[in-house]
Scaffold this active site. Structure first.
Site, PDB file in Angstrom:
ATOM      1  N   LYS A  12     -18.645  61.309   5.594  1.00 37.61           N
ATOM      2  CA  LYS A  12     -18.503  60.686   4.482  1.00 37.61           C
ATOM      3  C   LYS A  12     -19.648  59.106   3.955  1.00 37.61           C
ATOM      4  O   LYS A  12     -19.405  58.861   3.212  1.00 37.61           O
ATOM      5  CB  LYS A  12     -17.379  60.196   4.718  1.00 37.61           C
ATOM      6  CG  LYS A  12     -16.042  61.053   4.666  1.00 37.61           C
ATOM      7  CD  LYS A  12     -14.475  60.791   5.725  1.00 37.61           C
ATOM      8  CE  LYS A  12     -13.732  61.891   5.877  1.00 37.61           C
ATOM      9  NZ  LYS A  12     -12.205  61.517   6.177  1.00 37.61           N
ATOM     10  N   ASP A  53      -8.117  59.143   1.408  1.00 36.03           N
ATOM     11  CA  ASP A  53      -7.724  58.299   2.079  1.00 36.03           C
ATOM     12  C   ASP A  53      -6.222  57.138   2.525  1.00 36.03           C
ATOM     13  O   ASP A  53      -6.319  57.414   3.195  1.00 36.03           O
ATOM     14  CB  ASP A  53      -8.676  58.399   4.032  1.00 36.03           C
ATOM     15  CG  ASP A  53      -9.255  60.215   4.704  1.00 36.03           C
ATOM     16  OD1 ASP A  53      -8.694  60.486   3.767  1.00 36.03           O
ATOM     17  OD2 ASP A  53     -10.523  59.710   4.565  1.00 36.03           O
TER      18      ASP A  53
HETATM   19  P1  NDP Z   1     -14.238  58.023  14.188  1.00 37.98           P
HETATM   20  O1  NDP Z   1     -14.750  59.078  15.114  1.00 37.98           O
HETATM   21  O2  NDP Z   1     -14.784  57.485  13.153  1.00 37.98           O
HETATM   22  O3  NDP Z   1     -13.106  57.206  14.707  1.00 37.98           O
HETATM   23  C1  NDP Z   1     -12.491  58.088  16.102  1.00 37.98           C
HETATM   24  C2  NDP Z   1     -12.086  55.996  16.796  1.00 37.98           C
HETATM   25  O4  NDP Z   1     -10.597  57.137  18.209  1.00 37.98           O
HETATM   26  C3  NDP Z   1     -13.161  55.068  18.046  1.00 37.98           C
HETATM   27  O5  NDP Z   1     -12.586  53.819  17.549  1.00 37.98           O
HETATM   28  C4  NDP Z   1     -13.214  56.106  18.822  1.00 37.98           C
HETATM   29  O6  NDP Z   1     -12.799  54.999  20.100  1.00 37.98           O
HETATM   30  C5  NDP Z   1     -11.500  56.785  18.666  1.00 37.98           C
HETATM   31  N1  NDP Z   1     -11.173  57.633  20.485  1.00 37.98           N
HETATM   32  C6  NDP Z   1     -12.262  58.254  20.321  1.00 37.98           C
HETATM   33  N2  NDP Z   1     -11.785  58.661  21.753  1.00 37.98           N
HETATM   34  C7  NDP Z   1     -10.774  58.148  21.909  1.00 37.98           C
HETATM   35  C8  NDP Z   1     -10.196  58.169  23.700  1.00 37.98           C
HETATM   36  N3  NDP Z   1      -9.845  59.068  24.168  1.00 37.98           N
HETATM   37  N4  NDP Z   1      -9.114  56.934  23.500  1.00 37.98           N
HETATM   38  C9  NDP Z   1      -9.189  55.903  22.804  1.00 37.98           C
HETATM   39  N5  NDP Z   1     -10.195  55.985  21.667  1.00 37.98           N
HETATM   40  C10 NDP Z   1     -10.485  56.760  21.280  1.00 37.98           C
HETATM   41  O7  NDP Z   1     -13.285  59.390  13.490  1.00 37.98           O
HETATM   42  P2  NDP Z   1     -12.263  59.174  12.240  1.00 37.98           P
HETATM   43  O8  NDP Z   1     -11.485  57.528  12.736  1.00 37.98           O
HETATM   44  O9  NDP Z   1     -12.635  59.643  11.024  1.00 37.98           O
HETATM   45  O10 NDP Z   1     -10.548  59.696  12.818  1.00 37.98           O
HETATM   46  C11 NDP Z   1      -9.820  59.683  14.067  1.00 37.98           C
HETATM   47  C12 NDP Z   1      -8.972  60.431  13.171  1.00 37.98           C
HETATM   48  O11 NDP Z   1      -7.999  60.127  12.994  1.00 37.98           O
HETATM   49  C13 NDP Z   1      -9.521  61.940  13.682  1.00 37.98           C
HETATM   50  O12 NDP Z   1      -8.998  62.904  14.706  1.00 37.98           O
HETATM   51  C14 NDP Z   1      -9.523  62.055  12.047  1.00 37.98           C
HETATM   52  O13 NDP Z   1      -9.616  64.250  12.392  1.00 37.98           O
HETATM   53  C15 NDP Z   1      -8.225  62.398  11.852  1.00 37.98           C
HETATM   54  N6  NDP Z   1      -7.867  61.763  10.305  1.00 37.98           N
HETATM   55  C16 NDP Z   1      -6.979  62.086   9.626  1.00 37.98           C
HETATM   56  C17 NDP Z   1      -7.137  62.461   8.619  1.00 37.98           C
HETATM   57  C18 NDP Z   1      -5.178  62.843   7.934  1.00 37.98           C
HETATM   58  O14 NDP Z   1      -5.473  62.723   6.826  1.00 37.98           O
HETATM   59  N7  NDP Z   1      -4.283  63.083   8.537  1.00 37.98           N
HETATM   60  C19 NDP Z   1      -7.637  61.361   7.531  1.00 37.98           C
HETATM   61  C20 NDP Z   1      -8.560  61.274   8.431  1.00 37.98           C
HETATM   62  C21 NDP Z   1      -8.567  60.918   9.465  1.00 37.98           C
HETATM   63  P3  NDP Z   1     -14.971  54.898  20.027  1.00 37.98           P
HETATM   64  O15 NDP Z   1     -15.481  54.614  19.019  1.00 37.98           O
HETATM   65  O16 NDP Z   1     -14.824  54.128  21.301  1.00 37.98           O
HETATM   66  O17 NDP Z   1     -15.546  55.993  20.837  1.00 37.98           O
END
Ligand code: NDP
Length: 258
Positions: free
Chosen positions: A64, A100
C-alpha cells in the site's frame, strides 16, 4: 476490462470473488485476477497499468505504501494516509485512491447509531489510520494501541485531534473499531473493551467468527464484521474502476462465499 489484486501473499483475498460478482450484477464482461508479487514485481504492475494491459488494481499488503509512492496523482486525504489501495490510469496519470476510508464509513453506517457517537480505535497501523481519517471531525476519537509511542506518531502523521488512552481502556458509550489483527486466529481483545461499547466494527476477519463479534452478538451490541468493511471498500473501488455504483450487499454476499 482486466483488473486484479496485487499483494503477497494474495491467494486468500476475497477481492476477485467480489469484483466478479459486480461484473455479473451489471452484465459486464470483465476479468479480475490474483497478482501475487513481492516488491521487485511491483514496477511491472505499474507498467501494465500505464500501457493499458491492466485497467486497474486493488493493492493489499505489503504494497500500500509502495502504491502511494508510485502514484502520479493522489488526493489530500490519501496524502495524509500515505497509503493507496486502488490504482487506475486516468488521462495518462497513475491515480491512487484509498477506499478503506469508504469501507469504514460504510461499516459505521451499518451500525445505525447516532452520527456523533464517539469512536475508540484499537491499533496504530494502516487500518487504524484509515479509521481515524474516515471519522474525521464528525465524532470524538480515542486511540488505544499497545505502543503509545506508535499511537502518538500516528496522531502526528494524521494531524488528528484524537485522545490517546492506555491499551485495555474501557469504551463506555463508544463504538470500538478493532484495527488490529487480533481475532483472526482466535485471540481475544483485552477484557471489558467490547463489553463496555455501544457498537463494534471488527476489521479482523478469517474463516471463523471472531470472539469480539461473538461478544457483541451475545450482548446485543450493534456490530459490523471485517467483511462488511471489505465490501464497502470494494464497492467504492468498483465504482472507481467502472464508473458504476452497485450495492455493497452484492460484494458482501460474494465475500461471505469467499
Ligand atoms: P498494521 O500491521 O499496519 O497494524 C497493525 C496494528 O495492530 C499495529 O498497531 C500493531 O501494533 C497492532 N497489533 C498487532 N498485533 C497486536 C496484538 N497482539 N496486540 C495488540 N496490538 C496488536 O496492519 P493493518 O493496520 O494494515 O491491518 C490491521 C488489521 O486490519 C489486519 O487484520 C487486516 O487484515 C485488517 N484490515 C481489514 C480490512 C477490511 O476491509 N476488513 C482493511 C484493512 C485491514 P504494533 O505496532 O505494536 O505491532
Amino acid at each position: 476490462m482486466r483488473f486484479g489484486v496485487v499483494g503477497h501473499p494474495v491467494s486468500h483475498s476475497r477481492s476477485p470473488a467480489m469484483h466478479m460478482a459486480g461484473f455479473r450484477y451489471l452484465g459486464i464482461d470483465g476479468s479480475y485476477e490474483f497478482i501475487d508479487t513481492q516488491n521487485d514485481g511491483f514496477p511491472d504492475v505499474v507498467a501494465s497499468l500505464r500501457n493499458g494491459s491492466l485497467d486497474g488494481v486493488n493493492v493489499t499488503m505489503p504494497h500500500k505504501r509502495t502504491a502511494f509512492a508510485a502514484a502520479d496523482v493522489t488526493g489530500a486525504v490519501v496524502d495524509r494516509l500515505e497509503a493507496v489501495n486502488t490504482l487506475v490510469v486516468r488521462e495518462g496519470a497513475l491515480s491512487g485512491f484509498n477506499t478503506d476510508i469508504d469501507g469504514v464509513q460504510y461499516a459505521l453506517s451499518r451500525l445505525e447509531l447516532p452520527p456523533d457517537t464517539p469512536v475508540h480505535v484499537l491499533g496504530a497501523g494502516g487500518a487504524a489510520a484509515a479509521a481515524i481519517v474516515a471519522v474525521g471531525n464528525a465524532r470524538p476519537v480515542s486511540i488505544s494501541a499497545r505502543s503509545q509511542l506508535r499511537a502518538g506518531q500516528l496522531r502526528e502523521q494524521l494531524k488528528a485531534s484524537a485522545a490517546i488512552v492506555p491499551w485495555g481502556s474501557g469504551a463506555e458509550g463508544m463504538i470500538v473499531i478493532n484495527a488490529t489483527p487480533m481475532g483472526m486466529h482466535g485471540e481475544h481483545l483485552p477484557p471489558g473493551v467490547v463489553q463496555s461499547a455501544v457498537g463494534l466494527i471488527d476489521m479482523a476477519y478469517g474463516d471463523a467468527v471472531t470472539s469480539s463479534i461473538r461478544t457483541a452478538v451475545s450482548l446485543g451490541i450493534p456490530y459490523a464484521d471485517g467483511l462488511v468493511m471489505l465490501a464497502g471498500q470494494a464497492a467504492e473501488a468498483f465504482h472507481i474502476f467502472t464508473g458504476a455504483q452497485i450495492p455493497a450487499e452484492v460484494m458482501e454476499a460474494a465475500a461471505r462465499v469467499g
